[in-house]
Design an enzyme around this catalytic site. Structure first.
Site, PDB file in Angstrom:
ATOM      1  CG  ASP A   1      -2.110   0.889   0.994  1.00 44.18           C
ATOM      2  OD1 ASP A   1      -2.751   0.740  -0.067  1.00 44.18           O
ATOM      3  OD2 ASP A   1      -2.391   1.770   1.818  1.00 44.18           O
TER       4      ASP A   1
ATOM      5  CG  HIS B   1       7.298   5.184  -2.455  1.00 49.29           C
ATOM      6  ND1 HIS B   1       7.721   5.556  -3.697  1.00 49.29           N
ATOM      7  CD2 HIS B   1       5.987   4.850  -2.603  1.00 49.29           C
ATOM      8  CE1 HIS B   1       6.714   5.465  -4.556  1.00 49.29           C
ATOM      9  NE2 HIS B   1       5.650   5.033  -3.914  1.00 49.29           N
TER      10      HIS B   1
HETATM   11  P1  ITT Z   1      -3.140  -2.109  -5.249  1.00 48.88           P
HETATM   12  O1  ITT Z   1      -4.049  -3.032  -5.998  1.00 48.88           O
HETATM   13  O2  ITT Z   1      -1.751  -2.671  -5.129  1.00 48.88           O
HETATM   14  O3  ITT Z   1      -3.698  -1.642  -3.929  1.00 48.88           O
HETATM   15  P2  ITT Z   1      -3.466   0.698  -6.046  1.00 48.88           P
HETATM   16  O4  ITT Z   1      -3.289   1.357  -7.385  1.00 48.88           O
HETATM   17  O5  ITT Z   1      -4.817   0.732  -5.426  1.00 48.88           O
HETATM   18  O6  ITT Z   1      -2.953  -0.822  -6.209  1.00 48.88           O
HETATM   19  P3  ITT Z   1      -2.314   1.976  -3.668  1.00 48.88           P
HETATM   20  O7  ITT Z   1      -3.620   1.931  -2.970  1.00 48.88           O
HETATM   21  O8  ITT Z   1      -1.121   1.421  -2.982  1.00 48.88           O
HETATM   22  O9  ITT Z   1      -2.377   1.279  -5.115  1.00 48.88           O
HETATM   23  O10 ITT Z   1      -1.881   3.447  -4.082  1.00 48.88           O
HETATM   24  C1  ITT Z   1      -2.758   4.512  -4.043  1.00 48.88           C
HETATM   25  C2  ITT Z   1      -2.494   5.477  -5.162  1.00 48.88           C
HETATM   26  O11 ITT Z   1      -1.334   6.253  -4.838  1.00 48.88           O
HETATM   27  C3  ITT Z   1      -2.195   4.857  -6.517  1.00 48.88           C
HETATM   28  O12 ITT Z   1      -3.371   4.540  -7.207  1.00 48.88           O
HETATM   29  C4  ITT Z   1      -1.430   5.996  -7.185  1.00 48.88           C
HETATM   30  O13 ITT Z   1      -2.316   6.947  -7.714  1.00 48.88           O
HETATM   31  C5  ITT Z   1      -0.662   6.597  -6.014  1.00 48.88           C
HETATM   32  N1  ITT Z   1       0.693   6.024  -5.969  1.00 48.88           N
HETATM   33  C6  ITT Z   1       1.134   5.006  -5.192  1.00 48.88           C
HETATM   34  N2  ITT Z   1       2.415   4.726  -5.459  1.00 48.88           N
HETATM   35  C7  ITT Z   1       2.794   5.572  -6.438  1.00 48.88           C
HETATM   36  C8  ITT Z   1       3.966   5.774  -7.152  1.00 48.88           C
HETATM   37  O14 ITT Z   1       5.049   5.012  -6.987  1.00 48.88           O
HETATM   38  N3  ITT Z   1       3.988   6.732  -8.085  1.00 48.88           N
HETATM   39  C9  ITT Z   1       2.906   7.504  -8.303  1.00 48.88           C
HETATM   40  N4  ITT Z   1       1.755   7.381  -7.680  1.00 48.88           N
HETATM   41  C10 ITT Z   1       1.677   6.421  -6.753  1.00 48.88           C
END
Ligand code: ITT
Length: 190
Positions: free
Chosen positions: A65, A170
């Protein structure tokens, strides 16, 4: 046996695949949807999430996450990054930051690993940076076009290749910590 990464985000899988290859770890993608709870800390979100994914798959797996935490907005969007990206998007966030001089922000990541019947193991990573004045670049995903890592050369994450982003991100930091622990454990288990 391949290590399962439960995620609905193919960009994340691509980034982590590169790191896994360096460690000689074989990765398998499973798009297991699990319910993400609301909490202020990513660790609190990923723990029940990975436990759920593991129970569904009945196999060991990990999940991640991540979120963008903007200093002047007191950590917003943080754990709500997914929703905020889908609603406000990069344009909306840049608008919120109009005229703001303090543009400090950080990306955080929490990686959770779980085996059936066990409590999850969690590793975290972060990268400090600033919110750019305008979106730049076409690589990566999500907030990458508006995030400039402090340790870089002024380019946004979206102006970097996957391997360049993996030098500071990160996610790469949390994953590296997890992979080190995982490999050590595999060794001990024989
Ligand atoms: P999961 O199925 O793995 O949960 P997700 O897209 O829902 O995939 P997260 O909840 O972890 O992923 O991330 C929330 C949002 O934060 C993600 O949709 C991106 O918009 C942003 N985000 C996370 N990591 C990022 C990164 O490395 N670079 C840019 N945006 C990021």
């Amino acid at each position: 046996m391949a290590l399962i990464f439960a995620t609905g985000n193919r960009h994340k899988f691509e980034e982590v695949s590169e790191l896994a290859a360096r460690h000689g770890i074989e990765l398998e993608h499973r798009d297991t949807s699990y319910i993400e709870i609301q909490a202020d800390e990513l660790e609190q979100v990923v723990r029940p999430g990975v436990q759920q994914a593991c129970a569904l798959l009945r196999q060991p797996c990990f999940a991640e996450d991540a979120g963008l935490f903007i200093e002047i907005l007191r950590g917003f969007p943080g754990p709500y990054s997914n929703f905020v990206f889908r609603t406000l998007g990069n344009r909306g966030l840049l608008k919120l930051m109009t005229g703001e001089n303090d543009r400090r922000a950080e990306f955080r990541s929490a990686v959770g690993y779980c085996e059936p019947g066990e409590r999850p193991e969690v590793y975290t990573g972060k990268v400090e940076g600033t919110i750019a004045l305008e979106a730049k670049g076409t690589q990566g995903f999500g907030f990458d076009p508006i995030f400039v890592p402090s340790e870089g050369d002024g380019r946004t994450f979206a102006e970097m290749s996957t391997s360049e982003k993996n030098r500071f991100s990160h996610r790469a930091r949390a994953i590296e910590a997890f992979f080190r622990w995982y490999k050590q454990r595999q060794k001990v288990r024989g």
